[in-house]
Design an enzyme around this catalytic site. Structure first.
Site, PDB file in Angstrom:
ATOM      1  N   LYS A  63     -11.068   1.275   4.048  1.00  8.85           N
ATOM      2  CA  LYS A  63      -9.643   1.695   4.117  1.00  8.85           C
ATOM      3  C   LYS A  63      -8.321   2.072   2.800  1.00  8.85           C
ATOM      4  CE  LYS A  63      -9.081  -0.465   8.236  1.00  8.85           C
ATOM      5  NZ  LYS A  63      -9.796   0.790   8.891  1.00  8.85           N
ATOM      6  N   ARG A  64      -7.163   1.677   2.922  1.00  9.77           N
ATOM      7  CA  ARG A  64      -6.905   1.674   2.196  1.00  9.77           C
ATOM      8  C   ARG A  64      -5.949   0.089   2.083  1.00  9.77           C
ATOM      9  NH1 ARG A  64      -3.767   5.215  -0.757  1.00  9.77           N
ATOM     10  NH2 ARG A  64      -3.079   3.436  -2.280  1.00  9.77           N
ATOM     11  N   LYS A 116     -14.355   8.117  12.206  1.00 10.92           N
ATOM     12  CA  LYS A 116     -15.261   8.389  11.612  1.00 10.92           C
ATOM     13  C   LYS A 116     -16.373   7.919  11.727  1.00 10.92           C
ATOM     14  CE  LYS A 116     -12.054  10.970   8.527  1.00 10.92           C
ATOM     15  NZ  LYS A 116     -11.427  10.454   7.247  1.00 10.92           N
ATOM     16  N   LYS A 172      -3.728  -4.257   7.309  1.00 15.16           N
ATOM     17  CA  LYS A 172      -4.611  -3.623   7.725  1.00 15.16           C
ATOM     18  C   LYS A 172      -5.845  -5.025   7.888  1.00 15.16           C
ATOM     19  CE  LYS A 172      -4.372   0.810   5.621  1.00 15.16           C
ATOM     20  NZ  LYS A 172      -4.632   2.124   6.425  1.00 15.16           N
ATOM     21  N   HIS A 184       4.316   9.621  11.336  1.00 16.23           N
ATOM     22  CA  HIS A 184       2.537   8.467  11.353  1.00 16.23           C
ATOM     23  C   HIS A 184       2.166   7.385  10.754  1.00 16.23           C
ATOM     24  CE1 HIS A 184       0.451  12.255  10.573  1.00 16.23           C
ATOM     25  NE2 HIS A 184       1.431  13.315   9.649  1.00 16.23           N
ATOM     26  N   THR A 241      -7.760   7.073  11.190  1.00 10.30           N
ATOM     27  CA  THR A 241      -9.514   8.133  11.321  1.00 10.30           C
ATOM     28  C   THR A 241     -10.541   7.229  10.762  1.00 10.30           C
ATOM     29  OG1 THR A 241      -8.206   8.338   9.824  1.00 10.30           O
ATOM     30  CG2 THR A 241      -8.058   9.616  11.270  1.00 10.30           C
TER      31      THR A 241
HETATM   32  C1  26V Z   1       4.061   7.135   2.680  1.00  9.22           C
HETATM   33  C2  26V Z   1       4.176   6.490   1.250  1.00  9.22           C
HETATM   34  C3  26V Z   1       6.018   6.517   0.735  1.00  9.22           C
HETATM   35  C4  26V Z   1       6.979   6.445   0.023  1.00  9.22           C
HETATM   36  C5  26V Z   1       6.209   6.969  -1.235  1.00  9.22           C
HETATM   37  C6  26V Z   1       4.819   7.560  -0.857  1.00  9.22           C
HETATM   38  C7  26V Z   1       3.698   7.399   0.505  1.00  9.22           C
HETATM   39  C8  26V Z   1       2.852   8.124   0.303  1.00  9.22           C
HETATM   40  C9  26V Z   1       2.799   8.253   1.936  1.00  9.22           C
HETATM   41  C10 26V Z   1       2.794   7.567   2.800  1.00  9.22           C
HETATM   42  C11 26V Z   1       1.904   7.382   3.739  1.00  9.22           C
HETATM   43  C12 26V Z   1       2.218   6.254   4.789  1.00  9.22           C
HETATM   44  C13 26V Z   1       2.419   6.726   6.272  1.00  9.22           C
HETATM   45  C14 26V Z   1       0.382   6.871   6.600  1.00  9.22           C
HETATM   46  O1  26V Z   1      -0.501   7.392   5.468  1.00  9.22           O
HETATM   47  N1  26V Z   1      -0.153   6.691   8.113  1.00  9.22           N
HETATM   48  C15 26V Z   1      -1.397   6.752   7.628  1.00  9.22           C
HETATM   49  O2  26V Z   1      -1.534   8.169   8.924  1.00  9.22           O
HETATM   50  C16 26V Z   1      -2.747   8.359   9.488  1.00  9.22           C
HETATM   51  C17 26V Z   1      -2.412   9.681  10.379  1.00  9.22           C
HETATM   52  O3  26V Z   1      -2.194  10.235  10.922  1.00  9.22           O
HETATM   53  C18 26V Z   1      -2.962   7.415  10.304  1.00  9.22           C
HETATM   54  O4  26V Z   1      -4.482   7.768  10.912  1.00  9.22           O
HETATM   55  C19 26V Z   1      -2.113   6.246   9.891  1.00  9.22           C
HETATM   56  O5  26V Z   1      -2.800   4.997  10.939  1.00  9.22           O
HETATM   57  C20 26V Z   1      -0.902   5.793   9.279  1.00  9.22           C
HETATM   58  O6  26V Z   1      -1.357   4.204   8.309  1.00  9.22           O
END
Ligand code: 26V
Length: 802
Positions: free
Chosen positions: A543-544, A655, A549, A355, A651
């Site tokens: 968004k975050r 929406k 971003k 992701h 995503t």
């Molecule tokens: C990463 C980490 C890193 C370590 C600590 C905790 C933590 C928690 C969550 C994440 C996830 C980051 C990846 C993420 O959210 N990616 C997003 O995924 C979406 C669904 O596929 C996508 O639409 C977004 O573009 C993408 O940034």
């Protein structure tokens, strides 16, 4: 479901009594909500039980979606919609003098996720149930979900999200399905009856207790399961051993330490910090999940060699990648399979979705930490790595550099993405562009080594939450025009296209949007005391908050508009409301400064009577699923402005599109596919392409100072940032440095001119109401392509049931 109003009324009143010994008159709104939720859950029980029996009888392959995050949002209304009883329940409650909306308002949303990845998992559960695919979630029941955000003096302040305080009516605690997860201890190897055997001893046992939430399918009888694990001490550990020794405080400390595992969701999705507790969380829910799957499988009496024919495990990002090693452990240590057989079954069971390409977010764990916390798992990963590296050496003639890059263990680290890739039969990206970047850049070595393993699955969203629930007025308008088929099959939305030149229909579409704007304005007035002009253009970025971003680009453009307007009050500018909504990770300094900047700019502009409400800046506090459901239907411009190549998919973009907003975006992530879908005239694209961005990175970036000197607008804006125009001097020093001293990593200044032009275009287009509404309609009509039902059907066809 066939339920009459009278039946519901009677069931509901009985429920209030059986739960709280209260009748309607005495009960609070909270109790009325809980009683209704409990009743709806109970209505789902028979289907739930039957679904499970059917799966068992028919030997259906079970899909388990392992995810650290499930951002469900509120469930009451969705469950009513999915059971098909929303209207009859509303009528029943009306008769009893209760407003359904009022009960919905007291529900606390399950915010067990950070952003896109967690919400995607929730959309997927909804789709799998609607499509009658036997797909279930496996995750953690965090006691505290993502923090609540308040804005004080323009700064973000975090507060705990105590979502379980009033209990959670949608779950069932299943203590009888608990399993033990082992941490720490030591491992040694012996020869047992001629078999090389690992022995794990001296470990600590943690009790994993499952809480099951029914996932109710829309328009089907299927009810799947989301299983969330909670960490507890085994009662023996707590009550007897320590207690009898008189070590009360020690026992309590131990209890807290164990429970801490499922206490809180990590709120930082930007940088991987290598925290021990996070690793504990990962192994905890993975081990509990795999053990419980194995237990169910064994009950079926089938041969263990057929495991992968009946079970698929999907790894949502690398967070659950230890599932590879855990399944190996069970197959080798507990089922006594040979390594080779176990490996074949494991790789045929696992599939992995990537992701993000942001390297800071790629998980890796210090070898020493993993050895200590998970000694047996570590030896398994070592053996996987040893065999894999051997293969690589044979194949690449001892090209050490390459082997080192691809190794799972290297330089004292365990690399989770490498483990996930090696241990899975499928690796997918989440948009076409993202998958190409994985294949030809980030994971090039792996793609060359495993051609055919890599594939694309463009993300999607559930129209049941993001259209039917979030935007009932639009849903009604569409149904009137093209009938109700799109409710079941969102691809049917394409039939709306035949109204694209129908002036009277487009006027009605505009009216729906206007009403949603009114509703959102009302919400902002009530919750934050902010007045918004519903006749202004609602331009939204929600968004975050991340540097890539580029909320910063958005606010720099707002500053520029303000400057230009003050210079020339006759300029051609329609009234605009720039709405921001974003949480920053609590430790992400730059992101928090950007929030402060947005609020400071807002403060100045909103209080400047010269601007006379031509420009307004609004920060909507505490972005979460419930707020998104209110905000997105009101949006007219959807800001999707990440640095090209950085947003894996997005995503939110989908929406907004489904709710008729026009995308203002870069050619990044799924924006590229939205562009292909609606065509050049129905989207506003600006900025560098991903290729250009990647080339710049290869050549060491660009000189942002040059732009600062060349573009007078930028000189002025950056000086204003620096000299205390918006806040006391020094407040935005880091932003200034990020853009100039550190050379603008995300090309904010480089894309600035093109972004300003794009906004000018928006201003022009909006004046032609017919043209604008036509664009809006075409976006809605084509949004069915981004339904998560489509996405899930592709996962099923290409990965789970291949
Ligand atoms: C990463 C980490 C890193 C370590 C600590 C905790 C933590 C928690 C969550 C994440 C996830 C980051 C990846 C993420 O959210 N990616 C997003 O995924 C979406 C669904 O596929 C996508 O639409 C977004 O573009 C993408 O940034």
């Amino acid at each position: 479901m066939n339920l009459t109003k009278e039946q519901i009324k009677s069931d509901y009143q009985k429920k209030l009594i059986s739960l709280f010994a209260e009748d309607l008159e005495e009960s609070s709104v909270l109790h009325q909500y809980i009683a209704l939720a409990e009743l709806v859950k109970e209505y789902s029980f028979e289907r739930w039980m039957k679904t499970n029996k059917r799966y068992k009888k028919e030997g259906t392959k079970q899909i388990y979606y392992f995810s650290m995050e499930f951002l469900l949002g509120k469930l009451l209304e969705n469950n009513l919609i999915n059971l098909g009883i929303k209207e009859v329940v509303r009528e029943a409650l009306d008769d009893l003098g209760i407003r359904l909306e009022e009960l919905e308002n007291v529900e606390r949303e399950a915010g067990l996720g950070n952003g896109g990845l967690g919400r995607l998992a929730a959309c997927f559960l909804d789709s799998m149930a609607a499509l009658s695919i036997a797909g279930h979630g496996n995750g953690i029941r965090y006691k505290y979900g993502l923090f609540k955000q308040k804005i004080r003096d323009g700064y973000q302040v975090e507060m705990p999200d105590d979502w379980l305080r009033h209990g959670y009516p949608w779950e069932i605690r299943r203590i009888d399905k608990s399993v033990i997860v082992k941490f720490g201890g030591y491992v040694y190897f012996t020869n047992e009856n001629g078999r090389f055997t690992a022995k794990h001893e001296g470990y600590e046992e943690v009790l994993a207790v499952p809480y099951d939430v029914p996932i109710i399918g829309y328009g089907t009888e299927t009810v799947n399961t989301l299983r969330l694990w909670s960490a507890e001490v085994k009662s023996r550990d707590f009550d007897f051993e320590s207690f009898s020794a008189g070590e009360y405080t020690k026992a309590v400390e131990h209890k807290y330490s164990v429970e801490s595992i499922s206490q809180v969701l990590y709120p930082d999705d930007t940088t991987e910090k290598g925290k021990l507790l996070r690793l504990k969380q990962e192994y905890f829910f993975v081990s509990a999940g795999v053990q419980s799957i194995m237990r169910t499988f064994k009950k079926s009496g089938r041969s263990i060699y057929d495991f992968h024919k009946y079970v698929a495990i999907h790894i949502n990002d690398t967070h659950p990648a230890l599932a590879v090693a855990e399944l190996m452990r069970i197959l080798v240590d507990e089922e006594y399979l040979s390594w080779e057989d176990a490996w074949e079954i494991t790789t045929k069971t696992m599939a992995y979705t990537n992701h993000t390409i942001m390297s800071e977010a790629l998980e890796k764990w210090p070898v020493d930490m993993m050895k200590k916390l998970l000694p047996r798992i570590y030896t398994i990963i070592e053996e996987i790595n040893r065999r894999f590296c051997q293969e690589l050496m044979d194949r690449y003639n001892n090209d050490w550099n390459k082997v080192d890059r691809m190794a799972i263990i290297s330089g004292g680290w365990v690399k989770m993405a490498n483990l996930a890739i090696v241990g899975s039969h499928s690796v997918n990206g989440v948009s076409k562009l993202h998958t190409d970047i994985l294949k030809y850049q980030e994971l090039k070595d792996f793609h060359e080594y495993y051609p055919g393993k890599f594939n694309n699955k463009t993300n999607g969203i559930t129209h049941r939450r993001w259209l039917i629930k979030a935007n009932p007025e639009l849903t009604n308008l569409i149904s009137e025009a093209i009938g109700c088929d799109f409710l079941k099959n969102p691809r049917e939305l394409i039939n709306l296209e035949k109204y694209k030149d129908d002036k009277s229909f487009l006027d009605r579409l505009e009216k729906v949007k206007y009403n949603n704007k009114l509703k959102f304005a009302d919400y902002m007035k009530k919750t934050q005391g902010i007045k918004i002009d519903p006749n202004s253009i609602f331009d939204v970025q929600a968004k975050r908050l991340h540097a890539y971003k580029r909320q910063l680009l958005n606010i720099l453009h707002v500053i520029n508009l303000y400057n230009e307007f003050l210079d020339n009050p006759n300029m051609d500018l329609l009234p605009h409301t720039f709405i921001f909504s974003a949480k920053a990770a609590p430790g992400y300094y730059l992101a928090k400064k950007i929030i402060k900047l947005i609020n400071s700019v807002g403060e100045k502009i909103n209080n400047d009577i010269r601007v006379n409400d031509r420009i307004k800046v609004v920060f909507a506090e505490n972005y979460n699923v419930s707020l998104a459901e209110k905000l997105i239907p009101s949006a007219e411009v959807s800001e999707q402005i990440s640095t090209a190549s950085k947003e894996a998919s997005g995503t939110g973009n989908m929406k907004f599109m489904m709710n008729g907003a026009i995308t203002l975006g870069t050619l990044d992530g799924a924006n590229v596919e939205i562009y292909e879908e609606v065509g050049d005239e129905n989207i506003i694209i600006f900025g560098m392409t991903s290729e250009e961005v990647i080339n710049y990175y290869k050549n060491g970036g660009y000189h942002s100072w040059d732009l600062y000197y060349q573009d007078r607008r930028l000189t002025r804006i950056l000086n204003e940032l620096d000299d205390g125009y918006f806040a006391p001097r020094g407040e935005f020093k880091e932003i200034f440095n990020h853009l100039l001293t550190y050379n603008d990593e995300f090309f904010v200044l480089k894309d600035f001119a093109s972004y300003c032009d794009a906004h000018k275009k928006i201003n022009e287009l909006y004046k032609d109401r017919f043209r604008w509404n036509r664009m809006s309609l075409i976006n809605i009509a084509h949004s069915g392509r981004f339904s998560s039902d489509n996405t899930i059907l592709e996962y099923a066809k290409d990965i789970w049931f291949k």
